[in-house]
Motif scaffolding. Structure first.
Motif, PDB file in Angstrom:
ATOM      1  N   ILE A 124       0.738  -1.477   0.140  1.00 52.94           N
ATOM      2  CA  ILE A 124       0.323  -0.140  -0.314  1.00 52.94           C
ATOM      3  C   ILE A 124       0.830   1.289  -0.189  1.00 52.94           C
ATOM      4  O   ILE A 124       2.156   1.385   0.119  1.00 52.94           O
ATOM      5  N   PRO A 125       0.017   2.286  -0.544  1.00 53.41           N
ATOM      6  CA  PRO A 125       1.222   3.277  -0.537  1.00 53.41           C
ATOM      7  C   PRO A 125       1.857   3.754   1.091  1.00 53.41           C
ATOM      8  O   PRO A 125       0.639   4.079   1.320  1.00 53.41           O
ATOM      9  N   ASN A 126       2.938   4.642   0.882  1.00 49.08           N
ATOM     10  CA  ASN A 126       2.918   5.250   2.142  1.00 49.08           C
ATOM     11  C   ASN A 126       2.813   6.697   2.025  1.00 49.08           C
ATOM     12  O   ASN A 126       3.650   7.337   0.862  1.00 49.08           O
ATOM     13  N   MET A 127       1.801   7.458   2.098  1.00 53.78           N
ATOM     14  CA  MET A 127       1.613   8.551   1.564  1.00 53.78           C
ATOM     15  C   MET A 127       1.983  10.114   2.270  1.00 53.78           C
ATOM     16  O   MET A 127       2.509   9.719   3.381  1.00 53.78           O
ATOM     17  N   LEU A 128       2.575  10.801   1.791  1.00 54.80           N
ATOM     18  CA  LEU A 128       3.203  12.273   1.761  1.00 54.80           C
ATOM     19  C   LEU A 128       3.174  13.324   0.904  1.00 54.80           C
ATOM     20  O   LEU A 128       3.107  12.971  -0.637  1.00 54.80           O
ATOM     21  N   PHE A 129       2.909  14.975   0.752  1.00 55.76           N
ATOM     22  CA  PHE A 129       2.961  15.806   0.299  1.00 55.76           C
ATOM     23  C   PHE A 129       3.192  16.851   0.715  1.00 55.76           C
ATOM     24  O   PHE A 129       2.599  17.298   1.949  1.00 55.76           O
ATOM     25  N   LYS A 130       4.007  17.130  -0.464  1.00 55.48           N
ATOM     26  CA  LYS A 130       4.800  18.268  -0.003  1.00 55.48           C
ATOM     27  C   LYS A 130       4.172  19.830  -0.318  1.00 55.48           C
ATOM     28  O   LYS A 130       4.606  20.189  -0.533  1.00 55.48           O
ATOM     29  N   GLY A 131       3.457  19.355  -1.546  1.00 55.21           N
ATOM     30  CA  GLY A 131       2.444  20.329  -2.055  1.00 55.21           C
ATOM     31  C   GLY A 131       2.505  21.664  -0.790  1.00 55.21           C
ATOM     32  O   GLY A 131       2.029  23.336  -1.392  1.00 55.21           O
ATOM     33  N   TYR A 132       1.757  21.351   0.106  1.00 54.13           N
ATOM     34  CA  TYR A 132       1.639  22.645   1.025  1.00 54.13           C
ATOM     35  C   TYR A 132       2.431  23.315   1.727  1.00 54.13           C
ATOM     36  O   TYR A 132       2.318  24.312   1.786  1.00 54.13           O
ATOM     37  N   TRP A 133       3.499  22.223   1.607  1.00 57.72           N
ATOM     38  CA  TRP A 133       4.610  22.592   2.219  1.00 57.72           C
ATOM     39  C   TRP A 133       5.918  22.339   2.045  1.00 57.72           C
ATOM     40  O   TRP A 133       6.875  21.698   2.201  1.00 57.72           O
ATOM     41  N   PRO A 134       6.436  23.170   0.926  1.00 53.28           N
ATOM     42  CA  PRO A 134       8.187  22.979  -0.084  1.00 53.28           C
ATOM     43  C   PRO A 134       8.637  22.857   0.352  1.00 53.28           C
ATOM     44  O   PRO A 134      10.370  22.612   0.050  1.00 53.28           O
ATOM     45  N   PHE A 135       8.569  23.475   1.659  1.00 50.13           N
ATOM     46  CA  PHE A 135       9.786  23.660   2.806  1.00 50.13           C
ATOM     47  C   PHE A 135      10.298  23.334   3.424  1.00 50.13           C
ATOM     48  O   PHE A 135      11.175  22.655   4.543  1.00 50.13           O
TER      49      PHE A 135
ATOM     50  N   ASP B 123      11.512  28.525  -6.469  1.00 48.12           N
ATOM     51  CA  ASP B 123      10.507  27.755  -7.578  1.00 48.12           C
ATOM     52  C   ASP B 123       9.008  27.112  -7.279  1.00 48.12           C
ATOM     53  O   ASP B 123      10.041  25.748  -6.615  1.00 48.12           O
ATOM     54  N   LEU B 124       7.712  27.216  -7.213  1.00 46.42           N
ATOM     55  CA  LEU B 124       7.211  26.444  -6.080  1.00 46.42           C
ATOM     56  C   LEU B 124       6.478  25.340  -7.169  1.00 46.42           C
ATOM     57  O   LEU B 124       6.713  24.999  -6.458  1.00 46.42           O
ATOM     58  N   ALA B 125       6.682  25.662  -8.322  1.00 48.07           N
ATOM     59  CA  ALA B 125       5.743  25.034  -9.082  1.00 48.07           C
ATOM     60  C   ALA B 125       6.494  23.832  -9.687  1.00 48.07           C
ATOM     61  O   ALA B 125       6.284  22.710  -9.060  1.00 48.07           O
ATOM     62  N   ALA B 126       8.189  23.732  -9.283  1.00 48.20           N
ATOM     63  CA  ALA B 126       9.274  22.850 -10.044  1.00 48.20           C
ATOM     64  C   ALA B 126       8.883  21.525  -8.576  1.00 48.20           C
ATOM     65  O   ALA B 126       9.458  20.920  -8.423  1.00 48.20           O
ATOM     66  N   LEU B 127       9.065  22.435  -7.151  1.00 45.64           N
ATOM     67  CA  LEU B 127       8.771  22.284  -6.193  1.00 45.64           C
ATOM     68  C   LEU B 127       8.078  21.092  -6.456  1.00 45.64           C
ATOM     69  O   LEU B 127       7.522  19.729  -5.300  1.00 45.64           O
ATOM     70  N   LEU B 128       7.010  21.624  -6.364  1.00 46.57           N
ATOM     71  CA  LEU B 128       5.466  20.599  -6.377  1.00 46.57           C
ATOM     72  C   LEU B 128       5.710  19.421  -6.889  1.00 46.57           C
ATOM     73  O   LEU B 128       5.989  18.394  -6.705  1.00 46.57           O
ATOM     74  N   GLU B 129       6.233  19.562  -8.693  1.00 48.48           N
ATOM     75  CA  GLU B 129       6.471  18.318  -9.103  1.00 48.48           C
ATOM     76  C   GLU B 129       7.625  17.592  -8.927  1.00 48.48           C
ATOM     77  O   GLU B 129       7.651  16.008  -8.930  1.00 48.48           O
TER      78      GLU B 129
END
Length: 286
Positions: A98-109, A150-156
């Motif tokens: 199963i996935p180990n879910m992690l998301f930095k889109g809201y917190w790029p730093f 570059d917030l867009a690049a950090l998200l990608e």
């Protein structure tokens, strides 16, 4: 990957085959959702082992295991690495990653290389520059983040990592995150997913076993399991990505105390300046 349907339920719960969930904190709500499913709950006894705590799995449990649900761990985890654990699982058992879910889109730093809990490389940089607390907070709130980062690049970059992690999982979460993340807060912190994602993973596990989704009444009663701490979002990050939430006035639950991002950042900077090693304790006191 071959999936086998679960064994039929027996009259005695202690005789039911065992489902082992080897996962981080995301395994707790998953275990509850699966156990509440009338077919799954009748077919399996559920037991969770905490992977990041290196909790050893008892040989007796391994012998009873007929469903092994796990988040992949690499070889650096030694005896707790997934390949080594899978070698111990009985041959007739079903194995589901199963996935180990992690998301930095809201917190790029966000960073795990900080001395602070919930490390923030941007705030750490301001303190390490030698700025006073007032100066660091001013730059944090008034500086132009999009001009410097570059917030867009950090998200990608973050999404690419997550897509790679989900290459062999029984259910994928990145597409669902991308569908809703701007209009609905999908994570409370970088690795604490919200109800939609947790239900999605539970449904994916059930589908792999040939079972129906989580029942409507269970879904309706399911509430956010990580409600004691919400990691604040920088208002400029929210604005850059067009989020429907996260402006300067948004208040977050910080261990029972409502705080804006500014309130939280001020405490983070003060904690760093004061050399306090326990940021979680600091947040609960000041």
């Amino acid at each position: 990957m071959e999936y086998r349907k679960p064994m039929p339920p027996t009259l005695h719960p202690s005789c039911r085959p065992l489902c082992i969930i080897h996962a981080n904190c995301q395994g707790d709500p998953l275990a509850g959702l699966l156990a509440a499913h009338p077919v799954f709950g009748g077919a399996f006894e559920v037991r969770r082992y905490t992977n990041y705590e290196r909790e050893p799995i008892a040989e007796e449990d391994m012998g009873r295991c007929r469903l092994f649900i796990y988040q992949h761990l690499g070889e650096k985890w030694d005896d707790h690495a997934s390949d080594r654990l899978l070698a111990r699982v009985p041959g007739e058992a079903v194995r589901l990653c199963i996935p180990n879910m992690l998301f930095k889109g809201y917190w790029p730093f966000w960073t795990n290389r900080s001395t602070m809990d919930f490390g923030d490389s941007f705030l750490d940089h301001l303190v390490d520059m030698g700025l006073s607390e007032a100066e660091a907070l001013h730059v944090c709130l008034k500086g132009d983040l999009a001009a410097k980062y570059d917030l867009a690049a950090l998200l990608e970059a973050s999404l690419d990592v997550e897509r790679g992690k989900e290459g062999n999982t029984v259910v994928q979460t990145v597409p669902l995150v991308l569908e809703h993340w701007r209009t609905e807060r999908m994570f409370a912190t970088i690795n604490h997913p919200g109800c939609r994602l947790l239900l999605h993973v539970a449904d994916g596990v059930l589908a792999a076993l040939g079972m129906t989704p989580v029942p409507a009444e269970v879904r309706a009663a399911f509430t956010m399991p990580y409600d004691d701490f919400e990691l604040p979002i920088h208002p400029q990050v929210a604005a850059f990505h067009g989020l429907a939430f996260g402006d300067a006035g948004t208040r977050y639950n910080i261990y029972g105390r409502p705080m804006t991002y500014e309130d939280y950042a001020r405490r983070y900077i003060a904690c760093r300046h004061g050399g306090v090693g326990n940021f979680i304790g600091y947040l609960q006191l000041v």
